[in-house]
Scaffold this motif. Sequence first.
Motif, PDB file in Angstrom:
ATOM      1  N   TRP A   2       0.577  -1.258  -0.115  1.00 44.86           N
ATOM      2  CA  TRP A   2      -0.416  -0.093   0.053  1.00 44.86           C
ATOM      3  C   TRP A   2       0.830   1.342  -0.040  1.00 44.86           C
ATOM      4  O   TRP A   2       0.444   2.083  -0.743  1.00 44.86           O
ATOM      5  N   GLN A  30       2.362   2.515  -2.650  1.00 43.59           N
ATOM      6  CA  GLN A  30       0.908   3.324  -4.388  1.00 43.59           C
ATOM      7  C   GLN A  30       1.136   5.094  -4.126  1.00 43.59           C
ATOM      8  O   GLN A  30       0.140   5.650  -4.207  1.00 43.59           O
ATOM      9  N   GLN A  31       1.432   5.292  -2.443  1.00 38.36           N
ATOM     10  CA  GLN A  31       0.479   6.720  -2.183  1.00 38.36           C
ATOM     11  C   GLN A  31       1.466   6.911  -3.550  1.00 38.36           C
ATOM     12  O   GLN A  31       2.939   7.783  -3.906  1.00 38.36           O
ATOM     13  N   ARG A  32       0.977   8.609  -3.306  1.00 37.64           N
ATOM     14  CA  ARG A  32       1.567   9.937  -4.463  1.00 37.64           C
ATOM     15  C   ARG A  32       2.317  10.206  -3.503  1.00 37.64           C
ATOM     16  O   ARG A  32       3.483  10.723  -3.817  1.00 37.64           O
ATOM     17  N   ARG A  63      10.044   7.610  -4.621  1.00 35.16           N
ATOM     18  CA  ARG A  63      10.438   6.477  -5.989  1.00 35.16           C
ATOM     19  C   ARG A  63      12.282   7.264  -6.346  1.00 35.16           C
ATOM     20  O   ARG A  63      12.355   8.423  -6.375  1.00 35.16           O
ATOM     21  N   LYS A  76       2.760   3.329 -10.608  1.00 36.87           N
ATOM     22  CA  LYS A  76       1.819   1.795 -10.840  1.00 36.87           C
ATOM     23  C   LYS A  76       2.809   0.626 -11.083  1.00 36.87           C
ATOM     24  O   LYS A  76       2.194  -0.686 -10.287  1.00 36.87           O
ATOM     25  N   ASN A  77       3.615   0.032 -11.642  1.00 35.15           N
ATOM     26  CA  ASN A  77       4.507  -0.601 -11.604  1.00 35.15           C
ATOM     27  C   ASN A  77       5.430  -1.686 -10.161  1.00 35.15           C
ATOM     28  O   ASN A  77       5.592  -2.794 -10.887  1.00 35.15           O
ATOM     29  N   ASP A  78       5.475  -0.470  -9.636  1.00 37.43           N
ATOM     30  CA  ASP A  78       6.561  -0.961  -7.874  1.00 37.43           C
ATOM     31  C   ASP A  78       6.008  -1.564  -7.450  1.00 37.43           C
ATOM     32  O   ASP A  78       4.485  -2.469  -7.201  1.00 37.43           O
ATOM     33  N   SER A 108     -11.569  -2.895  -3.024  1.00 39.71           N
ATOM     34  CA  SER A 108     -10.809  -1.848  -2.849  1.00 39.71           C
ATOM     35  C   SER A 108     -11.634  -0.767  -1.996  1.00 39.71           C
ATOM     36  O   SER A 108     -11.004   0.783  -1.539  1.00 39.71           O
TER      37      SER A 108
END
Length: 622
Positions: free
Chosen positions: A28, A31-33, A37, A51-53, A112
């Motif tokens: 989780w 995927q947060q803004r 990264r 999104k593909n991490d 979700s």
Amino acid sequence: MPNCAESVPTSALDASETSELVAVLTPWLIQQRWYVRAERPEDTADERVGKNDAPTTSARIIRAIILSRAASGRTIFALVAHAERLYSVPLFIERLAEVPSAASLSSSLSSSSFSSSSAGSCESIGIIHSSDGGSQRVFDATEHPSGQMALLRATLGDVTPADESTSASNSSLAESAATAEAGATSADIAPASHVLTGVALREPFTALPPVISSHKLTSEQSNTSIIYDFAPGSHPAGLIVKVLRLVQAGRNPDVELETALDQASPDSSSADHYGHIPVVPHQYGYATIRYPQEESNATGAAPARSYASGSHIESGSYRESAADVMVASEFLAGSSDAWQLFTRALTSSAANSGTPSPSTLTPGAATPDTSAGASPAAAPTSAQPASASIGAQPTDEFARMSADIAALGALTRAMHSQLAAACTQVEPTEQMRRAQLKSWQERANHALELARELEPLRSSITAIYERAARIPWPPLQRIHGDYHLGQVLRTRTGSWRVIDFEGEPLRALSERTAPDLALRDVAGMLRSLSYAAGYARKNGARPDDMDHWERSAHETFLRSYSSLSPTSSLSSAHPLQANDRLLLTALVLDKALYEVAYEAAYRPEWVDIPISGAHALVKNTE
């Protein structure tokens, strides 16, 4: 006097809960803004979004403190380390009445969203189990109504302590700490001196009007804000609590500077009339967390080893750190940021009646800092966008925009005047000048490599920077640091306020809090005005008209900014003195070249805006 309340330190999770929570938090989290990264040059735009991490390492829960407890569940403020960064992750852990079957558990984990009388429609992070075999559903506390209320109370100094019945025993914690040394993860053992402290700068939670609703903003990227609406007719109309996601040891400038500006008295020691102009929304409180850290790290990166285990704490072989993690401010209901107001006016005029002729265009406009990565189309949004339309009477609307830009100039000067009075100023040294010149030249070289059409300007750019490094500089002081049209709000009464003093979260805190040239903020606003003009051009406005508007906007802003400066001349079209103008030119050029590099990497369709700006700056100095 500030109202302070401290939580009773506790381990909010037992060993089994910690292990399961880490398992659901890790995928989780990435995927947060607001998750940071490590980008690679070969990454595509989609890959940069993350999104593909896939999680290659597990998150670690460094600290978990109970903020509130009720029959329905607990609100926990957790510090979570992952990929050498430390994050604020407040959670609401709801106890389920029934233990789900294996099939329903699998379905819950893959769903979700979850709806209940307490949560409404709220995204669930996952399911974990407690030591007694019960099932618990985990939510992001910033999205859950119970969690939102707990965060507001904690920020304003009202933290409900945990009792012994909800805390793991010291022996079980020691055992989980020992397993952590062997590679497992567990919540940190919090000694009595390590607490989360909420500070109420005005009324404590119990003195505020009733909260009738709350909701999380969805437009933010680096932090998370929650809006709390009070009963109709209340003052303030509401509060906004910002959760500072990336944790860095030290005072966050969003807390430090906005508090100092809010507390500036009308008869401050400022040398001019700008001392009495309100600059920021009223500040209502903030929360700071203390935690053990094995080594100093100003950039927010987690140390290579665990922050602390029971043995480390007992032996005292750690260094205590403190960080601001939440801040509460007055919510200016009905306000709009300047970027929205100005670009809407410029593009609406072009669409409805053709772009006004230069004779009707007077300065004014605003935009978010596209140089820092914000897209004009995705500019910071306000709670209630302005409804004015300028299609029918462009002259009146542009006249109002001119007055707004003059007000922004005065506001900017007030901000700098009050910060200079509240914080220490520093005389620039030769070493500082050399370091700045090197930074300018490095950024220019990078931009010229990416935009070869700028190569003919290389010698002129170098000459501008070298001259600016040789002239006398004013004292350095605290500044906003990320100043643009998206950072100023016009309230329903027509006044202006500055927000978001945090700067660029990924920069070291020591860099963001160091004294700097006040003209750097001015340069940021001038480039933002240029971006407003560029945005309008891309949306149908006539280029010649926008060129005129851009020049007029710059002149109006600068004249208002320096109108009472002892070194300024009101009769001059360029109110700043020669040295100030040269230094400002270098700073604006540096900002434009930063924008070139950013746009070339992320939005090549926008790179023409800063390239044109760089050409115009060099031409105007020849």
